[in-house]
Scaffold this active site. Sequence first.
Site, PDB file in Angstrom:
ATOM      1  N   ASP A  35      -2.570  54.188  -8.696  1.00  0.00           N
ATOM      2  CA  ASP A  35      -1.462  53.291  -9.028  1.00  0.00           C
ATOM      3  C   ASP A  35      -0.116  53.962  -8.727  1.00  0.00           C
ATOM      4  OD1 ASP A  35      -0.308  50.952  -9.911  1.00  0.00           O
ATOM      5  OD2 ASP A  35      -0.472  51.438 -12.039  1.00  0.00           O
ATOM      6  N   HIS A  52       1.916  51.848   0.068  1.00  0.00           N
ATOM      7  CA  HIS A  52       0.477  51.682   0.306  1.00  0.00           C
ATOM      8  C   HIS A  52       0.020  52.541   1.489  1.00  0.00           C
ATOM      9  CE1 HIS A  52       0.519  48.625  -2.675  1.00  0.00           C
ATOM     10  NE2 HIS A  52       1.061  47.682  -1.938  1.00  0.00           N
ATOM     11  N   LEU A 146     -20.517  63.762   0.054  1.00  0.00           N
ATOM     12  CA  LEU A 146     -19.771  63.023  -0.967  1.00  0.00           C
ATOM     13  C   LEU A 146     -20.099  61.527  -0.935  1.00  0.00           C
ATOM     14  CD1 LEU A 146     -17.358  63.043  -3.057  1.00  0.00           C
ATOM     15  CD2 LEU A 146     -15.898  62.442  -1.117  1.00  0.00           C
TER      16      LEU A 146
HETATM   17  C1  IPE Z   1      -4.799  48.550 -10.895  1.00  0.00           C
HETATM   18  O1  IPE Z   1      -3.445  48.660 -10.625  1.00  0.00           O
HETATM   19  C2  IPE Z   1      -5.524  48.090  -9.658  1.00  0.00           C
HETATM   20  C3  IPE Z   1      -5.604  49.061  -8.578  1.00  0.00           C
HETATM   21  C4  IPE Z   1      -5.173  50.278  -8.611  1.00  0.00           C
HETATM   22  C5  IPE Z   1      -6.241  48.591  -7.371  1.00  0.00           C
HETATM   23  P1  IPE Z   1      -2.435  47.462 -10.932  1.00  0.00           P
HETATM   24  O2  IPE Z   1      -1.099  47.932 -10.528  1.00  0.00           O
HETATM   25  O3  IPE Z   1      -2.933  46.199 -10.333  1.00  0.00           O
HETATM   26  O4  IPE Z   1      -2.561  47.354 -12.533  1.00  0.00           O
HETATM   27  P2  IPE Z   1      -1.605  46.631 -13.591  1.00  0.00           P
HETATM   28  O5  IPE Z   1      -1.360  45.246 -13.076  1.00  0.00           O
HETATM   29  O6  IPE Z   1      -0.354  47.435 -13.668  1.00  0.00           O
HETATM   30  O7  IPE Z   1      -2.371  46.665 -14.879  1.00  0.00           O
HETATM   31  C1  IPE Z   2      -1.401  50.567  -6.536  1.00  0.00           C
HETATM   32  O1  IPE Z   2      -0.020  50.627  -6.487  1.00  0.00           O
HETATM   33  C2  IPE Z   2      -1.993  49.851  -5.354  1.00  0.00           C
HETATM   34  C3  IPE Z   2      -2.675  48.591  -5.691  1.00  0.00           C
HETATM   35  C4  IPE Z   2      -2.763  48.064  -6.885  1.00  0.00           C
HETATM   36  C5  IPE Z   2      -3.301  47.871  -4.599  1.00  0.00           C
HETATM   37  P1  IPE Z   2       0.898  49.414  -6.968  1.00  0.00           P
HETATM   38  O2  IPE Z   2       1.173  48.544  -5.795  1.00  0.00           O
HETATM   39  O3  IPE Z   2       0.294  48.744  -8.149  1.00  0.00           O
HETATM   40  O4  IPE Z   2       2.204  50.199  -7.398  1.00  0.00           O
HETATM   41  P2  IPE Z   2       3.190  49.868  -8.614  1.00  0.00           P
HETATM   42  O5  IPE Z   2       2.360  49.805  -9.856  1.00  0.00           O
HETATM   43  O6  IPE Z   2       3.836  48.563  -8.301  1.00  0.00           O
HETATM   44  O7  IPE Z   2       4.152  51.010  -8.621  1.00  0.00           O
HETATM   45 MG    MG Z   3       0.493  49.046 -10.165  1.00  0.00          MG
END
Ligand code: IPE
Ligand code: IPE
Ligand code: MG
Length: 255
Positions: A35, A52, A146
């Site tokens: 995240d 990303h 792995l």
């Molecule tokens: C969790 O992250 C999903 C992934 C890392 C793929 P999110 O960014 O979607 O989670 P929330 O919405 O903050 O809970």
């Molecule tokens: C995690 O990073 C990637 C996915 C959930 C696909 P985010 O895109 O959720 O990043 P934040 O939480 O907005 O910083």
């Molecule tokens: Mg996120």
Amino acid sequence: MGKAIQFFSNLFSRAKRKAVLLGNKIPAHIAIIMDGNGRWAQKRALPRIAGHRTGAESLKSCVKACAEFGVKYLTVYAFSTENWRRPKEEVSFLMNLLSQTIDREIEELDKNKVRLRFLGRINELSQELQDKIDWAMKKTEKNKGLNLSVMLNYGGRAEIVDAVNEIVGRDGATKVREQDISAALYTKELPDPDLLVRTASEMRISNFLLWQIAYSELYVTDVLWPDFRREQLAEAIQAFGSRVRKYGKTKEQVS
Ligand code: IPE
Ligand code: IPE
Ligand code: MG
């Protein structure tokens, strides 16, 4: 001159990290909620997709590091059943990034004996992506290195619902035991995670591996996913090494 100093200082910290991990308990299975890509990009005034893209590099670094540290299973949350709620441009960027990353990395993964799995409601993805996923899983199926599982269109609740529906659909099913559910989950071939890492500070599970993390050790770091590399993974493993896993027993019973 500066470059040379940098080189030796990197080498030194690598050796030091390795020495620290030697003798450290190594988790057999690490699961990661990757995240913070959006926040990483925002801090740099870049579009979210830049986060990303750099995040894909972090995954590559962690895969290599897991093989090096002797971790047998790495399971990463790539796209949740709730992530479809994001702007459609971001969703399609993520799907394309995934497809390109498979193309770009598959040969090296295969060469390094990585067994690749994609788990989730894969049948809801585009046919093209499904075909690529099937191909990549088949290609690496016999690899004994792995086990890398990419959780895609994955939701912990959806997984449990799918498992229960599979069980009740069987002839003569009347009673369900814990092991029946474990054996019907997408993760049936994987042990439960020993360590669950979440990057980017959030203290929540976000529908990840609800059943499997019953006794996982949790590690939340402020580091954003695009900055989470070998060094940060080593830190998480080091923290895991100092945890006492009691499984309901008293401290005296487990020491
Ligand atoms: C969790 O992250 C999903 C992934 C890392 C793929 P999110 O960014 O979607 O989670 P929330 O919405 O903050 O809970
Ligand atoms: C995690 O990073 C990637 C996915 C959930 C696909 P985010 O895109 O959720 O990043 P934040 O939480 O907005 O910083
Ligand atoms: Mg996120």
